[in-house]
Design a protein around this motif. Structure first.
Motif, mmCIF file in Angstrom:
data_model
loop_
_atom_site.group_PDB
_atom_site.id
_atom_site.type_symbol
_atom_site.label_atom_id
_atom_site.label_comp_id
_atom_site.label_asym_id
_atom_site.label_seq_id
_atom_site.Cartn_x
_atom_site.Cartn_y
_atom_site.Cartn_z
ATOM 1 N N GLN A 113 13.131 4.981 3.135
ATOM 2 C CA GLN A 113 12.975 3.652 2.476
ATOM 3 C C GLN A 113 12.024 3.017 3.049
ATOM 4 O OE1 GLN A 113 16.583 1.340 2.463
ATOM 5 N NE2 GLN A 113 15.722 0.122 0.887
ATOM 6 N N GLY A 114 10.933 2.412 2.390
ATOM 7 C CA GLY A 114 9.863 1.609 2.915
ATOM 8 C C GLY A 114 8.505 2.571 3.454
ATOM 9 N N GLY A 115 8.820 3.920 3.079
ATOM 10 C CA GLY A 115 7.674 4.820 3.549
ATOM 11 C C GLY A 115 6.432 4.697 2.488
ATOM 12 N N THR A 116 5.468 5.694 3.128
ATOM 13 C CA THR A 116 4.068 5.320 2.177
ATOM 14 C C THR A 116 3.678 7.025 2.068
ATOM 15 O OG1 THR A 116 3.613 3.362 3.429
ATOM 16 C CG2 THR A 116 1.812 4.493 2.462
ATOM 17 N N LEU A 117 3.253 7.103 0.821
ATOM 18 C CA LEU A 117 2.709 8.256 0.283
ATOM 19 C C LEU A 117 1.317 8.032 0.170
ATOM 20 C CD1 LEU A 117 2.633 11.205 -0.598
ATOM 21 C CD2 LEU A 117 3.172 10.298 -2.933
ATOM 22 N N VAL A 118 0.490 8.894 0.849
ATOM 23 C CA VAL A 118 -0.810 8.892 0.723
ATOM 24 C C VAL A 118 -1.383 10.079 -0.216
ATOM 25 C CG1 VAL A 118 -3.326 8.805 1.929
ATOM 26 C CG2 VAL A 118 -1.190 7.846 2.903
ATOM 27 N N VAL A 119 -2.194 9.860 -1.235
ATOM 28 C CA VAL A 119 -2.492 11.046 -2.132
ATOM 29 C C VAL A 119 -3.981 11.168 -1.798
ATOM 30 C CG1 VAL A 119 -0.626 10.912 -3.785
ATOM 31 C CG2 VAL A 119 -2.566 9.375 -4.123
ATOM 32 N N ILE A 120 -4.467 12.528 -1.769
ATOM 33 C CA ILE A 120 -5.994 12.572 -1.402
ATOM 34 C C ILE A 120 -5.973 13.838 -1.977
ATOM 35 C CG2 ILE A 120 -5.453 13.144 0.917
ATOM 36 C CD1 ILE A 120 -8.503 12.165 1.369
ATOM 37 N N ALA A 121 -6.785 14.016 -3.091
ATOM 38 C CA ALA A 121 -6.994 15.331 -3.907
ATOM 39 C C ALA A 121 -8.010 14.990 -5.043
ATOM 40 C CB ALA A 121 -5.874 16.196 -4.177
ATOM 41 N N VAL A 122 -8.970 15.968 -5.299
ATOM 42 C CA VAL A 122 -9.623 15.899 -6.721
ATOM 43 C C VAL A 122 -8.910 16.712 -7.590
ATOM 44 C CG1 VAL A 122 -11.747 16.243 -7.687
ATOM 45 C CG2 VAL A 122 -11.948 15.544 -5.411
ATOM 46 N N THR A 123 -8.368 16.048 -8.511
ATOM 47 C CA THR A 123 -7.494 16.745 -9.233
ATOM 48 C C THR A 123 -7.222 15.987 -10.872
ATOM 49 O OG1 THR A 123 -4.992 17.185 -9.827
ATOM 50 C CG2 THR A 123 -5.494 15.132 -8.549
ATOM 51 N N PRO A 124 -7.316 16.784 -11.974
ATOM 52 C CA PRO A 124 -6.962 16.131 -13.263
ATOM 53 C C PRO A 124 -5.654 15.665 -13.586
ATOM 54 C CG PRO A 124 -7.095 18.745 -13.541
ATOM 55 C CD PRO A 124 -7.105 18.340 -11.593
ATOM 56 N N LYS A 143 5.424 14.752 -6.294
ATOM 57 C CA LYS A 143 6.760 14.274 -6.541
ATOM 58 C C LYS A 143 7.773 14.455 -5.322
ATOM 59 C CE LYS A 143 9.878 11.417 -8.715
ATOM 60 N NZ LYS A 143 11.035 11.825 -7.879
ATOM 61 N N PRO A 144 7.843 15.727 -4.875
ATOM 62 C CA PRO A 144 8.657 15.860 -3.775
ATOM 63 C C PRO A 144 8.042 15.309 -2.567
ATOM 64 C CG PRO A 144 8.095 18.136 -4.758
ATOM 65 C CD PRO A 144 7.364 16.798 -5.721
ATOM 66 N N ALA A 145 6.813 14.973 -2.268
ATOM 67 C CA ALA A 145 6.266 14.156 -1.345
ATOM 68 C C ALA A 145 6.697 12.899 -1.222
ATOM 69 C CB ALA A 145 4.603 14.313 -1.063
ATOM 70 N N LEU A 146 6.851 12.346 -2.553
ATOM 71 C CA LEU A 146 7.359 10.808 -2.566
ATOM 72 C C LEU A 146 8.893 10.852 -2.223
ATOM 73 C CD1 LEU A 146 6.697 7.889 -3.382
ATOM 74 C CD2 LEU A 146 7.134 8.590 -5.867
ATOM 75 N N ASP A 147 9.593 11.910 -2.969
ATOM 76 C CA ASP A 147 11.044 11.868 -2.602
ATOM 77 C C ASP A 147 11.230 12.147 -1.089
ATOM 78 O OD1 ASP A 147 11.305 11.547 -5.216
ATOM 79 O OD2 ASP A 147 11.671 13.798 -5.591
ATOM 80 N N ALA A 148 10.435 12.815 -0.379
ATOM 81 C CA ALA A 148 10.585 12.906 1.036
ATOM 82 C C ALA A 148 10.459 11.755 1.882
ATOM 83 C CB ALA A 148 10.068 14.098 1.454
ATOM 84 N N LEU A 149 10.023 10.566 1.458
ATOM 85 C CA LEU A 149 10.110 9.640 1.911
ATOM 86 C C LEU A 149 11.258 8.810 2.422
ATOM 87 C CD1 LEU A 149 6.733 7.754 0.175
ATOM 88 C CD2 LEU A 149 7.039 8.973 2.677
ATOM 89 N N ASP A 174 8.373 8.547 7.516
ATOM 90 C CA ASP A 174 7.770 7.282 7.264
ATOM 91 C C ASP A 174 6.468 7.540 6.541
ATOM 92 O OD1 ASP A 174 9.569 5.590 9.231
ATOM 93 O OD2 ASP A 174 8.728 6.998 10.609
ATOM 94 N N TYR A 175 5.797 8.538 6.838
ATOM 95 C CA TYR A 175 4.626 8.887 6.176
ATOM 96 C C TYR A 175 4.516 10.197 5.443
ATOM 97 C CZ TYR A 175 2.813 4.535 8.504
ATOM 98 O OH TYR A 175 2.676 3.390 8.875
ATOM 99 N N ALA A 176 4.033 10.251 4.252
ATOM 100 C CA ALA A 176 3.787 11.670 3.586
ATOM 101 C C ALA A 176 2.334 11.804 3.134
ATOM 102 C CB ALA A 176 4.640 12.127 2.655
#
Length: 332
Positions: free
Chosen positions: A239-250, A231-237, A218-220
């Motif tokens: 249907q209807g799941g939510t990916l939270v991205v939190i990183a200082v990255t270029p 991208k794999p984190a998104l693919d692991a969701l 449900d959440y990644a």
């Protein structure tokens, strides 16, 4: 007043401890805090290296804890002697703050990322020359003015392990930790992960689907900021799941607006917190033995800031904590 601080002179330089930094006087809405300790975050390293920048020279640090020494004439609900942890600055007056979303404060950049105080004055100077502050805090100083669901966490550093413990507290019945460092996966298991995946050894998406009856989670949460992980984190969701991205990255990552967002009804979001509510809540969970952040920490003396930072960068230490006041004794 003169204070000691760890200063980064220019992009890529190490931290240099200086004891002649001039701190701005306490204004009507200011709080002056004697720093006892501060965590080191990868965000600090990103700015030190120049991946994300403020004007140099700069004093970094945004995970400070200390004791209030002075309060301005307009400050309410705080007094000298109070023990505090510090967060970012939000004005509390704009429409976003009043909606309970202080991370979207209309003046967030001005208050936290400009390198100066909200009124444009320097928070710190050396021999009359500007030194930038960070998040209106700069905690690398001795004193500063400031229902059943599933989750997979990609990257089990300090932020990832905190997200994992929060997922467990929130009632997730399956908490999956994904990393490539065996010792971190062992710690994740100790802190409450129901399952661990070493993504060097197996495909995390396939394993997560196997663990969730083919549905996905449900959440990644991605804490790495790496396209090969996001991208794999998104693919692991599911249907209807939510990916939270939190990183200082270029880095950026690419996904399908049709397959992922429309057909999959997946969401990619950032994070929001209300420190006045969330920090006391996490402290309560810690006292109940449900948020054992101490197991991620290692203490370093303030003068060893470069060693502590390198331990964080190398992954040897999950959360280095600088002890700025060695004489401080917590009350019983």
């Amino acid at each position: 007043m003169k204070i000691k601080a760890a200063v980064v002179e220019k992009k890529g330089d190490p931290f240099v401890i200086k004891d002649d930094i001039e701190l701005h006087d306490v204004g009507p809405t200011d709080v002056q805090v004697h720093m006892v300790a501060s965590g080191i975050c990868h965000s600090d390293e990103a700015i030190r290296k120049g991946d994300a920048s403020l004007v140099y020279p700069v004093i970094l640090g945004h995970e400070g804890a200390g004791i209030i020494e002075k309060v301005g004439s307009e400050v309410q609900n705080l007094k000298p002697g109070d023990h505090v942890v510090m967060a970012f600055y939000a004005d509390g007056l704009c429409d976003k703050c009043l909606q309970g979303i202080p991370t979207q404060c209309r003046n967030y950049a001005k208050y936290n990322l400009s390198g100066t105080r909200f009124d444009g004055d320097d928070q710190f100077q050396e021999n009359g020359k500007h030194i930038s502050d960070m998040f209106n805090q700069s905690s690398f100083t001795t004193t500063t003015v400031t229902n059943q669901q599933t989750i997979a966490v990609f990257g089990t550093g300090a932020v990832g392990l905190a997200a994992m413990m929060a997922g467990k507290i929130s009632g997730c019945t399956r908490v999956i930790a994904v990393d490539i460092v065996p010792s971190r996966l062992e710690l994740a298991k100790e802190l409450g992960a129901t399952d661990t995946i070493n993504s060097k050894d197996e495909d995390p998406v396939k394993k997560i689907q196997e663990l969730t009856n083919g549905y996905g989670v449900d959440y990644a949460v991605d804490t790495t900021g790496l396209p090969a992980v996001m991208k794999p984190a998104l693919d692991a969701l599911a249907q209807g799941g939510t990916l939270v991205v939190i990183a200082v990255t270029p880095h950026d990552f690419t996904f399908s607006t049709w397959n992922d967002l429309c057909v999959g009804d997946k969401k990619v979001i950032g994070v929001n917190t209300i420190p006045q509510i969330d920090v006391p809540r996490l402290i309560r969970f810690n006292k109940l033995g449900m948020f054992d952040y101490e197991k991620t920490e290692k203490f370093f003396e303030f003068e060893d800031i470069n060693e502590a930072n390198q331990a964080s960068v190398s992954g040897k230490v999950i959360k280095p904590v600088l002890i700025i006041d060695k004489d401080y004794k917590p009350s019983e």
